[in-house]
Motif scaffolding. Structure first.
Motif, PDB file in Angstrom:
ATOM      1  N   ALA A  79       0.806  -1.218   0.000  1.00  0.00           N
ATOM      2  CA  ALA A  79       0.000   0.000   0.000  1.00  0.00           C
ATOM      3  C   ALA A  79       0.841   1.271   0.000  1.00  0.00           C
ATOM      4  CB  ALA A  79      -0.936   0.015   1.209  1.00  0.00           C
ATOM      5  N   THR A  80       2.157   1.134   0.202  1.00  0.00           N
ATOM      6  CA  THR A  80       3.040   2.302   0.238  1.00  0.00           C
ATOM      7  C   THR A  80       3.132   2.949  -1.140  1.00  0.00           C
ATOM      8  OG1 THR A  80       4.354   1.320   2.008  1.00  0.00           O
ATOM      9  CG2 THR A  80       5.377   3.096   0.758  1.00  0.00           C
ATOM     10  N   ALA A  81       3.003   4.272  -1.184  1.00  0.00           N
ATOM     11  CA  ALA A  81       3.177   5.031  -2.425  1.00  0.00           C
ATOM     12  C   ALA A  81       4.667   5.306  -2.603  1.00  0.00           C
ATOM     13  CB  ALA A  81       2.392   6.331  -2.367  1.00  0.00           C
ATOM     14  N   THR A  82       5.258   4.783  -3.668  1.00  0.00           N
ATOM     15  CA  THR A  82       6.703   4.875  -3.872  1.00  0.00           C
ATOM     16  C   THR A  82       7.008   5.698  -5.115  1.00  0.00           C
ATOM     17  OG1 THR A  82       6.947   2.682  -2.894  1.00  0.00           O
ATOM     18  CG2 THR A  82       8.834   3.564  -4.089  1.00  0.00           C
ATOM     19  N   ILE A  83       7.792   6.752  -4.934  1.00  0.00           N
ATOM     20  CA  ILE A  83       8.173   7.651  -6.027  1.00  0.00           C
ATOM     21  C   ILE A  83       9.625   7.385  -6.376  1.00  0.00           C
ATOM     22  CG2 ILE A  83       8.378  10.050  -6.769  1.00  0.00           C
ATOM     23  CD1 ILE A  83       6.364  10.720  -4.468  1.00  0.00           C
ATOM     24  N   ALA A  84       9.881   7.040  -7.634  1.00  0.00           N
ATOM     25  CA  ALA A  84      11.243   6.805  -8.111  1.00  0.00           C
ATOM     26  C   ALA A  84      11.785   8.085  -8.724  1.00  0.00           C
ATOM     27  CB  ALA A  84      11.256   5.683  -9.149  1.00  0.00           C
ATOM     28  N   SER A  85      13.043   8.399  -8.426  1.00  0.00           N
ATOM     29  CA  SER A  85      13.653   9.598  -8.996  1.00  0.00           C
ATOM     30  C   SER A  85      15.043   9.258  -9.530  1.00  0.00           C
ATOM     31  CB  SER A  85      13.767  10.710  -7.940  1.00  0.00           C
ATOM     32  OG  SER A  85      14.666  10.343  -6.914  1.00  0.00           O
ATOM     33  N   THR A  86      15.420   9.906 -10.615  1.00  0.00           N
ATOM     34  CA  THR A  86      16.748   9.737 -11.190  1.00  0.00           C
ATOM     35  C   THR A  86      16.975  10.805 -12.251  1.00  0.00           C
ATOM     36  OG1 THR A  86      18.270   8.162 -12.221  1.00  0.00           O
ATOM     37  CG2 THR A  86      16.005   8.163 -13.006  1.00  0.00           C
ATOM     38  N   GLN A  87      18.195  11.006 -12.621  1.00  0.00           N
ATOM     39  CA  GLN A  87      18.512  12.050 -13.589  1.00  0.00           C
ATOM     40  C   GLN A  87      18.280  11.604 -15.032  1.00  0.00           C
ATOM     41  OE1 GLN A  87      22.478  13.465 -12.816  1.00  0.00           O
ATOM     42  NE2 GLN A  87      21.874  14.523 -10.929  1.00  0.00           N
ATOM     43  N   THR A  88      18.062  10.328 -15.256  1.00  0.00           N
ATOM     44  CA  THR A  88      17.814   9.869 -16.610  1.00  0.00           C
ATOM     45  C   THR A  88      16.334   9.918 -16.956  1.00  0.00           C
ATOM     46  OG1 THR A  88      18.098   8.048 -18.183  1.00  0.00           O
ATOM     47  CG2 THR A  88      17.578   7.449 -15.929  1.00  0.00           C
ATOM     48  N   THR A  89      16.030  10.161 -18.212  1.00  0.00           N
ATOM     49  CA  THR A  89      14.642  10.109 -18.691  1.00  0.00           C
ATOM     50  C   THR A  89      14.472   8.945 -19.673  1.00  0.00           C
ATOM     51  OG1 THR A  89      15.177  11.687 -20.458  1.00  0.00           O
ATOM     52  CG2 THR A  89      14.271  12.577 -18.405  1.00  0.00           C
ATOM     53  N   GLU A  90      15.411   8.003 -19.629  1.00  0.00           N
ATOM     54  CA  GLU A  90      15.350   6.853 -20.530  1.00  0.00           C
ATOM     55  C   GLU A  90      14.116   6.020 -20.214  1.00  0.00           C
ATOM     56  OE1 GLU A  90      16.218   3.277 -20.108  1.00  0.00           O
ATOM     57  OE2 GLU A  90      15.749   3.161 -22.263  1.00  0.00           O
ATOM     58  N   GLN A  91      13.302   5.760 -21.257  1.00  0.00           N
ATOM     59  CA  GLN A  91      11.998   5.138 -21.045  1.00  0.00           C
ATOM     60  C   GLN A  91      12.108   3.759 -20.410  1.00  0.00           C
ATOM     61  OE1 GLN A  91       9.649   4.753 -24.596  1.00  0.00           O
ATOM     62  NE2 GLN A  91       7.742   4.469 -23.478  1.00  0.00           N
ATOM     63  N   GLY A  92      13.134   2.993 -20.784  1.00  0.00           N
ATOM     64  CA  GLY A  92      13.281   1.665 -20.210  1.00  0.00           C
ATOM     65  C   GLY A  92      13.494   1.698 -18.711  1.00  0.00           C
ATOM     66  N   THR A  93      14.236   2.698 -18.241  1.00  0.00           N
ATOM     67  CA  THR A  93      14.466   2.824 -16.807  1.00  0.00           C
ATOM     68  C   THR A  93      13.178   3.168 -16.071  1.00  0.00           C
ATOM     69  OG1 THR A  93      16.752   3.522 -17.177  1.00  0.00           O
ATOM     70  CG2 THR A  93      15.764   4.091 -15.049  1.00  0.00           C
ATOM     71  N   ILE A  94      12.405   4.072 -16.648  1.00  0.00           N
ATOM     72  CA  ILE A  94      11.131   4.455 -16.034  1.00  0.00           C
ATOM     73  C   ILE A  94      10.193   3.255 -15.958  1.00  0.00           C
ATOM     74  CG2 ILE A  94       9.117   5.948 -16.243  1.00  0.00           C
ATOM     75  CD1 ILE A  94      10.938   7.969 -17.692  1.00  0.00           C
ATOM     76  N   LEU A  95      10.092   2.507 -17.054  1.00  0.00           N
ATOM     77  CA  LEU A  95       9.222   1.330 -17.070  1.00  0.00           C
ATOM     78  C   LEU A  95       9.689   0.287 -16.056  1.00  0.00           C
ATOM     79  CD1 LEU A  95       8.572   0.852 -20.899  1.00  0.00           C
ATOM     80  CD2 LEU A  95       6.947   1.622 -19.160  1.00  0.00           C
ATOM     81  N   ALA A  96      11.003   0.128 -15.931  1.00  0.00           N
ATOM     82  CA  ALA A  96      11.525  -0.834 -14.948  1.00  0.00           C
ATOM     83  C   ALA A  96      11.123  -0.441 -13.532  1.00  0.00           C
ATOM     84  CB  ALA A  96      13.043  -0.924 -15.068  1.00  0.00           C
ATOM     85  N   ALA A  97      11.147   0.864 -13.240  1.00  0.00           N
ATOM     86  CA  ALA A  97      10.748   1.337 -11.911  1.00  0.00           C
ATOM     87  C   ALA A  97       9.268   1.081 -11.651  1.00  0.00           C
ATOM     88  CB  ALA A  97      11.063   2.821 -11.773  1.00  0.00           C
ATOM     89  N   ILE A  98       8.435   1.340 -12.659  1.00  0.00           N
ATOM     90  CA  ILE A  98       6.996   1.117 -12.511  1.00  0.00           C
ATOM     91  C   ILE A  98       6.711  -0.374 -12.325  1.00  0.00           C
ATOM     92  CG2 ILE A  98       4.752   1.345 -13.630  1.00  0.00           C
ATOM     93  CD1 ILE A  98       5.993   3.992 -12.686  1.00  0.00           C
TER      94      ILE A  98
END
Length: 299
Positions: A79-98
């Motif tokens: 139930a924890t809301a988790t926000i990922a942050s990083t300096q890259t905007t590479e789509q694969g990295t974002i999808l991996a975090a989600i």
């Protein structure tokens, strides 16, 4: 579940000093209690202690340790809301975090406004505590579990998150251990009818998983389930749990009074049941031994 009047907790795992300062400023303005951790390893220990409702973590590229942290948080506290942050905007990295369990993404560098909006989205995702809803005297959960004991721990983690989030840490540990013990017993000794001596022998020869699979394929046991009911009693400030299996039951009476006597070969894990009784004195079984109930006082 959150205690009325208590503030929500934000855990930050942010190595960038500027981003951390902005986050603290935005969190304070939203009445969030803030705890910080220097790295994912320390953060995971903090998750267990502080039980944060919101986490902001750097992905710690290129090692991506933050992804492992997000996965662990999602497993232990879904139930924890988790926000990922990083300096890259590479789509694969974002999808991996989600996919790992992140509920939002915050690119760096960022502004206080962007951090504030991310926190607002996280707050909106959080469940409204049942205590804040007038007129509710009781909230009940019913969870049906199959006959794979390897799934019990994940089910218990979810149930703890839903019903016992406001308990003191020591009480949470006792409750978690008791639920795992009793549900595993219900699955293995109840629904699958694995006797204590059979389990002990299978474990000694490294064949316990094979024994479990054989019982699960057996038509006599294949359709059996374990039902866990949890009741959040607001009026009397107690949690009530009931765990029922579809086995033949067992002679449970002496388990709760036998002290240090060795387990009978036909008993469930008697030592665990005895310890659970020590944690929760009103623990008892029905006459057949197919359902165990106990309650937990709320703070």
């Amino acid at each position: 579940m959150t205690v009325p009047g208590s503030s929500q907790t934000l855990l930050t795992v942010i190595p960038d000093a500027d981003a951390l300062a902005l986050t603290l400023e935005q969190a304070t303005s939203r009445n969030l209690s803030v705890v910080t951790a220097p790295d994912p390893k320390a953060a995971l220990a903090m998750v267990e202690m502080a039980r944060p409702e919101i986490v902001i973590t750097d992905l710690f590229l290129p090692g991506r340790m933050g992804l492992v942290l997000i996965q662990d948080i999602h497993k232990r506290a879904p139930a924890t809301a988790t926000i990922a942050s990083t300096q890259t905007t590479e789509q694969g990295t974002i999808l991996a975090a989600i996919r790992a369990g992140a509920t939002d993404y915050l690119p760096l560098p960022t502004s206080g406004k962007e951090i504030g909006l991310a926190l607002d989205r996280a707050i909106q995702r959080l469940s409204r505590p049942v205590e804040a809803i007038p007129g509710i005297d009781r909230l009940d959960y019913r969870v049906t579990i199959g006959t794979d004991p390897h799934h019990v721990e994940a089910c218990v983690s979810w149930l703890m998150e839903q019903t016992a989030g406001n308990l003191p840490e020591s009480q949470r540990l006792h409750l978690q251990a008791t639920l795992i013990e009793l549900i595993v017993n219900a699955v293995e000794h109840g629904s699958l009818e694995i006797q204590y001596h059979e389990k002990r022998q299978a474990l000694s020869t490294d064949r316990f998983d094979a024994l479990i699979e054989a019982r699960r394929r057996d038509p006599r046991f294949a359709e059996r389930r374990v039902v866990v009911q949890a009741g959040y009693d607001l009026r009397h400030r107690r949690l009530h749990y009931a765990i029922a299996d579809e086995g033949n039951g067992f002679a449970w009476n002496r388990l709760l009074t036998r002290g240090n006597q060795p387990c009978d070969s036909h008993d469930a894990n008697g030592r665990g049941v005895f310890l659970s009784k020590a944690f929760f004195p009103d623990l008892t079984y029905n006459e057949q031994g197919t359902q165990v109930t106990f309650s937990v006082p709320l703070p």
